[in-house]
Motif scaffolding. Structure first.
Motif, PDB file in Angstrom:
ATOM      1  N   LYS A 225      44.627  45.365  14.993  1.00  0.00           N
ATOM      2  CA  LYS A 225      44.928  46.795  15.075  1.00  0.00           C
ATOM      3  C   LYS A 225      44.075  47.452  16.153  1.00  0.00           C
ATOM      4  N   ASN A 226      42.794  47.089  16.194  1.00  0.00           N
ATOM      5  CA  ASN A 226      41.898  47.640  17.212  1.00  0.00           C
ATOM      6  C   ASN A 226      42.321  47.196  18.608  1.00  0.00           C
ATOM      7  N   LEU A 227      42.779  45.959  18.708  1.00  0.00           N
ATOM      8  CA  LEU A 227      43.245  45.444  20.006  1.00  0.00           C
ATOM      9  C   LEU A 227      44.466  46.209  20.473  1.00  0.00           C
ATOM     10  N   LYS A 228      45.362  46.493  19.541  1.00  0.00           N
ATOM     11  CA  LYS A 228      46.582  47.240  19.867  1.00  0.00           C
ATOM     12  C   LYS A 228      46.240  48.630  20.375  1.00  0.00           C
ATOM     13  N   LYS A 229      45.274  49.293  19.705  1.00  0.00           N
ATOM     14  CA  LYS A 229      44.843  50.636  20.123  1.00  0.00           C
ATOM     15  C   LYS A 229      44.247  50.593  21.508  1.00  0.00           C
ATOM     16  N   LYS A 230      43.406  49.572  21.715  1.00  0.00           N
ATOM     17  CA  LYS A 230      42.725  49.434  23.009  1.00  0.00           C
ATOM     18  C   LYS A 230      43.736  49.219  24.135  1.00  0.00           C
ATOM     19  N   THR A 231      44.776  48.421  23.855  1.00  0.00           N
ATOM     20  CA  THR A 231      45.804  48.131  24.854  1.00  0.00           C
ATOM     21  C   THR A 231      46.592  49.387  25.185  1.00  0.00           C
ATOM     22  N   LYS A 232      46.879  50.216  24.147  1.00  0.00           N
ATOM     23  CA  LYS A 232      47.631  51.456  24.364  1.00  0.00           C
ATOM     24  C   LYS A 232      46.861  52.424  25.225  1.00  0.00           C
ATOM     25  N   ASN A 233      45.559  52.472  25.052  1.00  0.00           N
ATOM     26  CA  ASN A 233      44.727  53.434  25.766  1.00  0.00           C
ATOM     27  C   ASN A 233      44.499  53.069  27.226  1.00  0.00           C
ATOM     28  N   LYS A 234      44.849  51.865  27.594  1.00  0.00           N
ATOM     29  CA  LYS A 234      44.636  51.435  28.998  1.00  0.00           C
ATOM     30  C   LYS A 234      45.703  52.046  29.905  1.00  0.00           C
TER      31      LYS A 234
END
Length: 234
Positions: A225-234
């Motif tokens: 979930k954290n990885l998904k958030k991080k990817t979206k914010n890029k």
């Protein structure tokens, strides 16, 4: 020289213990049969002796022979103290060669809380550590019967001066683990069948492993979930 470490009474008690142990196997073993007769006769001769000087002389000779036999106990056909604990001793020896895996690290200090920002991983590690300790203790104790442990405890209580430090320490260590296990889980039911005991043991081990797996899956879900958030914010 060996005899000076022990009183004659202690040595004679050891001799009588050896006779009892040899009697358990003497019917099918020539050496055991001969040693049983030989030791029993030596000890009986002391009791029959009327002269104090002769009795003292016989006691000394008998003690020297008992110690000589005890010193070569690996060759005599009796079940030696802790002999059936050998698999446990091997496990403990193996663990001694490495840093103990259950040492409490400073970031698990409850007074200070988790000192690392990545608390999810630390929570998981603490569950792994606590459950692994319980699994280790229960598995180690389950390798031996309570009757066997009690028998070796009797050796320590009555003839501990003749045992090595390693022989005594392994029995004391296992007994301490058994006490910890009982204090955590409470006294076991007295009338449990062997089947019930086995099922109970494996159910408890499975529960510990399931706890770890559940926490691992929660950690995995959070990490993705954290990885998904991080990817979206890029």
């Amino acid at each position: 020289m060996e005899q000076s470490k022990h009183s004659e009474d202690q040595i004679l008690k050891l001799g009588k213990k050896l006779v009892k142990e040899l009697e358990l196997v003497h019917t099918s073993n020539t050496l055991a049969r001969w040693l049983t007769h030989y030791l029993a006769e030596l000890i009986n001769n002391i009791d029959k002796c009327e002269s104090k000087e002769e009795k003292s002389k016989l006691q000394k000779e008998c003690c020297e022979i008992i110690l000589e036999i005890w010193g070569k106990r690996e060759r005599i056909p009796i079940e030696k103290p802790t002999e059936r604990l050998k698999p446990i001793i091997d496990v403990i020896s193996l663990l001694k060669k490495n840093e103990h895996p259950f040492i409490r690290h400073r970031f698990f200090d409850k007074k200070n809380g988790l000192k690392n920002s990545n608390s999810s991983w630390l929570s998981f590690l603490e569950i792994v550590k606590n459950n692994s300790e319980r699994i280790y203790r229960k598995s180690l104790i389950s390798m031996i019967s309570e009757e066997l442990l009690e028998k070796d405890k009797v050796w320590i209580e009555k003839h501990g001066n003749f045992l090595s430090d390693d022989e005594k320490s392994v029995v004391e260590y296992l007994d301490s683990i058994r006490e910890i296990t009982i204090s955590i889980h409470g006294e076991e039911e007295k009338k449990e069948t062997e089947k019930e005991k086995i099922e109970k043991l494996f159910n408890e081990l499975e529960e510990q492993l399931d706890d770890q797996k559940e926490e691992l899956l929660r950690l995995k879900k959070k990490a993705l979930k954290n990885l998904k958030k991080k990817t979206k914010n890029k």
